[in-house]
Design a protein around this motif. Sequence first.
Motif, mmCIF file in Angstrom:
data_model
loop_
_atom_site.group_PDB
_atom_site.id
_atom_site.type_symbol
_atom_site.label_atom_id
_atom_site.label_comp_id
_atom_site.label_asym_id
_atom_site.label_seq_id
_atom_site.Cartn_x
_atom_site.Cartn_y
_atom_site.Cartn_z
ATOM 1 N N GLY A 228 33.822 48.337 11.183
ATOM 2 C CA GLY A 228 32.484 48.238 10.594
ATOM 3 C C GLY A 228 32.048 46.821 10.328
ATOM 4 N N GLY A 229 32.473 45.907 11.173
ATOM 5 C CA GLY A 229 32.080 44.507 11.016
ATOM 6 C C GLY A 229 32.916 43.730 10.017
ATOM 7 N N ARG A 230 33.910 44.383 9.419
ATOM 8 C CA ARG A 230 34.778 43.682 8.453
ATOM 9 C C ARG A 230 36.162 43.482 9.043
ATOM 10 N NH1 ARG A 230 33.403 42.920 3.369
ATOM 11 N NH2 ARG A 230 35.582 42.974 2.665
ATOM 12 N N THR B 152 37.518 36.857 1.269
ATOM 13 C CA THR B 152 36.126 37.229 1.516
ATOM 14 C C THR B 152 35.991 38.480 2.379
ATOM 15 O OG1 THR B 152 35.978 35.819 3.489
ATOM 16 C CG2 THR B 152 35.416 34.813 1.351
ATOM 17 N N GLY B 153 37.001 38.785 3.189
ATOM 18 C CA GLY B 153 36.918 39.917 4.110
ATOM 19 C C GLY B 153 35.970 39.679 5.254
ATOM 20 N N SER B 154 35.591 38.412 5.491
ATOM 21 C CA SER B 154 34.599 38.101 6.523
ATOM 22 C C SER B 154 34.882 36.744 7.140
ATOM 23 C CB SER B 154 33.194 38.108 5.898
ATOM 24 O OG SER B 154 32.242 37.508 6.759
ATOM 25 N N VAL B 155 34.854 36.726 8.494
ATOM 26 C CA VAL B 155 35.006 35.452 9.194
ATOM 27 C C VAL B 155 33.798 34.561 8.943
ATOM 28 C CG1 VAL B 155 35.163 34.378 11.473
ATOM 29 C CG2 VAL B 155 36.543 36.392 10.948
ATOM 30 N N THR B 156 32.608 35.195 8.879
ATOM 31 C CA THR B 156 31.381 34.419 8.657
ATOM 32 C C THR B 156 31.397 33.737 7.297
ATOM 33 O OG1 THR B 156 30.129 35.956 10.050
ATOM 34 C CG2 THR B 156 28.866 34.536 8.576
ATOM 35 N N ILE C 289 48.606 23.946 7.861
ATOM 36 C CA ILE C 289 47.903 24.260 6.616
ATOM 37 C C ILE C 289 46.476 24.714 6.870
ATOM 38 C CG2 ILE C 289 47.096 21.890 6.220
ATOM 39 C CD1 ILE C 289 48.385 24.366 3.545
ATOM 40 N N ARG C 290 45.836 24.213 7.941
ATOM 41 C CA ARG C 290 44.457 24.620 8.238
ATOM 42 C C ARG C 290 44.401 26.092 8.645
ATOM 43 N NH1 ARG C 290 39.722 23.232 6.275
ATOM 44 N NH2 ARG C 290 38.041 23.074 7.817
ATOM 45 N N GLN C 291 45.379 26.536 9.414
ATOM 46 C CA GLN C 291 45.446 27.951 9.789
ATOM 47 C C GLN C 291 45.633 28.828 8.555
ATOM 48 O OE1 GLN C 291 48.794 27.845 12.370
ATOM 49 N NE2 GLN C 291 47.655 27.180 14.191
ATOM 50 N N LEU C 292 46.549 28.404 7.696
ATOM 51 C CA LEU C 292 46.818 29.176 6.488
ATOM 52 C C LEU C 292 45.604 29.206 5.559
ATOM 53 C CD1 LEU C 292 50.445 27.923 5.740
ATOM 54 C CD2 LEU C 292 49.777 30.145 6.676
ATOM 55 N N GLU C 293 44.870 28.103 5.513
ATOM 56 C CA GLU C 293 43.670 28.052 4.680
ATOM 57 C C GLU C 293 42.624 29.035 5.188
ATOM 58 O OE1 GLU C 293 40.921 24.579 2.626
ATOM 59 O OE2 GLU C 293 41.610 24.286 4.688
ATOM 60 N N ALA C 294 42.422 29.086 6.517
ATOM 61 C CA ALA C 294 41.470 30.029 7.095
ATOM 62 C C ALA C 294 41.893 31.470 6.797
ATOM 63 C CB ALA C 294 41.366 29.804 8.604
ATOM 64 N N PHE C 295 43.173 31.757 6.952
ATOM 65 C CA PHE C 295 43.705 33.084 6.669
ATOM 66 C C PHE C 295 43.489 33.455 5.199
ATOM 67 C CE2 PHE C 295 47.493 35.464 5.145
ATOM 68 C CZ PHE C 295 47.260 36.657 5.793
ATOM 69 N N HIS C 296 43.752 32.506 4.305
ATOM 70 C CA HIS C 296 43.614 32.731 2.863
ATOM 71 C C HIS C 296 42.171 33.073 2.502
ATOM 72 C CE1 HIS C 296 44.309 32.285 -1.423
ATOM 73 N NE2 HIS C 296 43.435 31.301 -1.489
ATOM 74 N N VAL C 297 41.212 32.341 3.049
ATOM 75 C CA VAL C 297 39.803 32.560 2.717
ATOM 76 C C VAL C 297 39.303 33.874 3.319
ATOM 77 C CG1 VAL C 297 37.469 31.613 2.895
ATOM 78 C CG2 VAL C 297 39.392 30.085 2.481
#
Length: 307
Positions: free
Chosen positions: A52-54, A15-19, A3-11
């Motif tokens: 382009g950083g995204r 947002t279109g940004s890892v940061t 679920i933690r992996q899926l949550e990171a993927f979802h966000v």
Amino acid sequence: MNIRQLEAFHVVMETGSVTLAGERLGISQSAVSKLLKSLSESCGFKLFTRSGGRMLPTADARLLASEVERLFTGTDRIRRLARAVRDREWGHVTVAAPAAMSARFLALLLGPMVGRQGDIRVTLISQASPRVAELVAGQQIDIGLSVQPFEHPHVRRELVIRFAMDCAIPAGHRLADREVIRVEDLRNERFVGLARDDCAIMTIDRAFQLQGVQKQIHVEVPMSETACDFVASGAGISIVPPFVGRGYGADKIVRRPLLPLTTMDVWLLTPATRPPSLAAQKVAEVIRDGMRPYHLKPSDERSLVSS
């Protein structure tokens, strides 16, 4: 995958940004990247490309995202439900009570609460007091109201109120101008009585017998609310609980204290083998608060007895 992996993927998809995803999740950018990498390995295909950083999702990632979106929409529903349960705004509560309370009085008490908190569902059952106690003991209902005490290891009981029965008189009747009505005043009066299996009938009959007065019953009805309907139409006088017939004003029914005082108790019963739900606690509070104005205080009792 977890679920933690899926949550990171979802966000990241949102947002279109890892940061930005790391900031929302409260973890570092590198931690988000690791979660995405491990999810990609679990799936067996690439999830994002950089431009382009995204982070741009691949076509395969978009397919996965629609299913993940449904997962987290369901999670949000669970979160809202948990919050509603915590705040006592959601749940199903079953209440059983004798007809004198269930016919109209409890609707007047519980209706506004249900209107304000539409996610609380209430089922109201009309039963005689002995049957109410059986339903509570069998854990078939959440709350029971009884005019009889009930001893059982599976039942919690709480005395909610002790009330004095009222004498309900048709407006314009010769007794309507009196401040109190004595049982002997009712000799030879047309009387609207309750059915023989009503719990109140024994208490009322005892009061008449002690004063040597025979009731002249012209109408017998199944419950107190119906008795008030007959009184309002001028059919006779009745003895009723103080919380029934409240839909009639003084132009239809005049209420007077009855002497000697004829009192009854109301007990709130709940299953002792399980804790009540938060919604059931809320409903019980509303019932207690609504009944409190009808409680016979010792000072009121002394005042009436000295009349």
